[in-house]
Design an enzyme around this catalytic site. Structure first.
Site, mmCIF file in Angstrom:
data_model
loop_
_atom_site.group_PDB
_atom_site.id
_atom_site.type_symbol
_atom_site.label_atom_id
_atom_site.label_comp_id
_atom_site.label_asym_id
_atom_site.label_seq_id
_atom_site.Cartn_x
_atom_site.Cartn_y
_atom_site.Cartn_z
ATOM 1 N N ASP A 12 0.823 -1.224 0.000
ATOM 2 C CA ASP A 12 0.000 0.000 0.000
ATOM 3 C C ASP A 12 0.852 1.267 0.000
ATOM 4 O OD1 ASP A 12 -2.200 -1.759 0.345
ATOM 5 O OD2 ASP A 12 -1.890 -1.720 2.504
ATOM 6 N N HIS A 40 -4.219 -2.101 -6.092
ATOM 7 C CA HIS A 40 -3.464 -0.899 -6.422
ATOM 8 C C HIS A 40 -4.461 0.179 -6.803
ATOM 9 C CE1 HIS A 40 0.305 -3.465 -7.555
ATOM 10 N NE2 HIS A 40 -0.054 -3.566 -6.303
HETATM 11 P P1 GDP Z 1 -0.282 0.089 -3.799
HETATM 12 O O1 GDP Z 1 -0.887 -1.223 -3.507
HETATM 13 O O2 GDP Z 1 1.160 0.188 -3.410
HETATM 14 O O3 GDP Z 1 -0.513 0.533 -5.206
HETATM 15 O O4 GDP Z 1 -1.011 1.155 -2.860
HETATM 16 P P2 GDP Z 1 -2.582 1.306 -2.549
HETATM 17 O O5 GDP Z 1 -3.272 1.760 -3.752
HETATM 18 O O6 GDP Z 1 -3.100 0.106 -1.851
HETATM 19 O O7 GDP Z 1 -2.528 2.435 -1.432
HETATM 20 C C1 GDP Z 1 -1.990 3.690 -1.646
HETATM 21 C C2 GDP Z 1 -3.033 4.741 -1.284
HETATM 22 O O8 GDP Z 1 -2.438 6.014 -1.281
HETATM 23 C C3 GDP Z 1 -4.156 4.829 -2.281
HETATM 24 O O9 GDP Z 1 -5.326 5.235 -1.617
HETATM 25 C C4 GDP Z 1 -3.671 5.922 -3.234
HETATM 26 O O10 GDP Z 1 -4.735 6.567 -3.932
HETATM 27 C C5 GDP Z 1 -3.042 6.844 -2.269
HETATM 28 N N1 GDP Z 1 -1.944 7.679 -2.748
HETATM 29 C C6 GDP Z 1 -0.893 7.360 -3.562
HETATM 30 N N2 GDP Z 1 -0.042 8.405 -3.642
HETATM 31 C C7 GDP Z 1 -0.563 9.383 -2.853
HETATM 32 C C8 GDP Z 1 -0.132 10.697 -2.482
HETATM 33 O O11 GDP Z 1 0.929 11.165 -2.861
HETATM 34 N N3 GDP Z 1 -0.936 11.396 -1.625
HETATM 35 C C9 GDP Z 1 -2.100 10.904 -1.145
HETATM 36 N N4 GDP Z 1 -2.823 11.653 -0.312
HETATM 37 N N5 GDP Z 1 -2.530 9.659 -1.463
HETATM 38 C C10 GDP Z 1 -1.769 8.926 -2.295
#
Ligand code: GDP
Length: 430
Positions: A12, A40
């Protein structure tokens, strides 16, 4: 050349966002491990998506998206996801499913669910997607490959043998009804037709793409802490979350991986069971506030909706996480989330039985570790959507400099929001 985009922590971290962004300049995006047990989150011109099985390159018509042999393939979930993104206006993506990928079967999900129930309070906090039984079966050589779907007698044989074993477990250990091999076979033959147009020899495809000088992204699922060998065993997942496993799960040659981009958040979050060691955790009201403000809609699982545990940035775990990934650069996400804080603690050491260390320990010692924090001044303003690194407040830049020093990996990207374009480029200082 191959670039891996992988997680430095518990998952995440924002890998989906970084992959979606970098896919624009790439030809191929490959998922090489894991299954539909994590999601993701991607927010771009088409809307908001939580991809579970599809690679994050599906939003670009020029990208070929490969589901590699290392993935746990749940055909129903894949078909559902393909339908969903097209219903949201995304053009039909180019997808190739490896003929060597193995099938995540309904009995894997049942076994996972029954086992979590049997373990009760000792459960691992599985998402009950069948991942642990799936990978166990792969190594026990009772798994079923996609290619088996196209050889019916072989499929029936392998299915019958697998079901025989499962039914002993189901009836005698879990006291549950047996599963019916013939019924499963009929279901698989229907699913075979759903994926038939996508199935291919991804090993040959990948090697040919490299010969032609194409740029390939490996998209990791979860992060270093969840790797069964180098993570926090046994609170791990059942596939290798490290870039190095791309050589197996995506069949890229080890020498072709030139760049390993480790994604890490400006604070920590961890899904899984409450018993998992999570040294820099923030409890109580402060934790609730960070959880509420985190990510794009608070820190709640993209697949399960479960609240994620949150903590301050853990430089000990992240430095180790980047090291075992072989990080060449790091992308720091969610910096915007911290703008409400007067001061920001960073975990710079672990106190284990009175001795402070910055080396990441094995699980028994980790369970006894207490965080040692260093506090940095906050910047007390919103930076969401900023695309110019030099325009960030001095304290925000100082915070990033500090993290970079601590993790020992150049931070080249700093994300300021969940949307594709909410990103800054940074010149590293190490
Ligand atoms: P992944 O599995 O690594 O792709 O990550 P996830 O999607 O499960 O979780 C990452 C969360 O952080 C999601 O809700 C994204 O929309 C959010 N996100 C990613 N980059 C940023 C950022 O720079 N700022 C904010 N506020 N949210 C972000």
């Amino acid at each position: 050349m191959v670039k891996a985009i992988v997680g430095a922590n518990w998952g995440d971290e924002g890998k989906g966002k970084v992959t979606d962004l970098l896919a624009e300049q790439s030809d191929v995006v490959i998922r090489f491990q894991g299954g539909a047990n994590a999601g993701h989150t991607i927010i771009n011109g088409y809307g908001r998506f939580a991809l579970h099985t599809l690679p994050s390159g599906v939003f670009y018509p020029h990208v070929t998206n490969v589901i590699g042999n290392g993935v746990a393939l749940d055909i129903a979930k894949l078909a559902g996801e393909l339908e969903e993104i097209q219903a949201q206006g995304v053009p039909a993506p180019n997808v190739i499913v490896s003929d060597r990928a193995q099938l995540l079967m309904p009995y894997h999900i049942l076994q996972d669910t029954y086992e979590e129930a049997r373990l009760g309070g000792r459960a691992f906090g599985s998402t009950k997607s069948g991942i642990a039984p799936f990978y166990s079966d792969k190594y026990a050589k009772t798994g079923i490959q996609v290619c088996d779907l196209f050889d019916e007698p072989r499929l029936r044989d392998r299915l019958t043998a697998a079901v025989e074993l499962k039914n002993v477990l189901f009836q005698h250990l879990y006291h549950q009804p047996p599963v019916d091999a013939e019924q499963l076979l009929a279901q698989l033959l229907v699913q075979r037709e759903q994926i038939r147009p996508y199935v291919g020899d991804t090993v040959a495809f990948v090697h040919q793409a490299l010969k032609e000088g194409k740029t390939i992204l490996l998209e990791g699922q979860l992060g270093s802490m969840k790797d069964p060998d180098l993570g926090i065993f046994p609170m791990t997942t059942s596939s290798h979350t490290l870039a190095g496993y791309g050589c197996v799960g995506a069949s890229v040659p080890p020498t072709a991986i030139e760049d390993v981009i480790c994604v890490t958040k400006a604070y920590s979050s961890c899904v899984g069971s409450q018993t998992e060691p999570f040294v820099s955790e923030v409890a109580g009201e402060a934790g609730d506030e960070l959880r509420r403000r985190g990510g794009d809609r608070g820190e709640f699982g993209a697949t399960t909706g479960r609240p994620r545990r949150v903590g301050w940035f853990d430089a000990v775990a992240t430095r180790y996480g980047c090291m075992v990934q072989g990080a060449t650069q790091a992308a720091l996400t969610c910096l915007d989330v911290l703008g409400y804080l007067d001061e920001i603690p960073v975990c710079v050491g672990y106190d284990i039985d009175g001795t402070v260390t910055d080396s990441f320990p094995t699980t028994p010692a980790l369970l006894r570790a207490r965080p040692v924090f260093q506090t940095l001044p906050g910047w007390k303003c919103g930076i969401r959507g900023c695309t110019d690194y030099s325009a960030l407040p001095a304290n925000a830049q100082a915070y990033v400099d500090f993290l970079e020093q601590r993790i020992g990996v150049p931070i080249t990207m700093v994300s300021t929001g969940p949307k594709r374009e909410e990103m800054t480029c940074r010149t590293p200082k190490i």
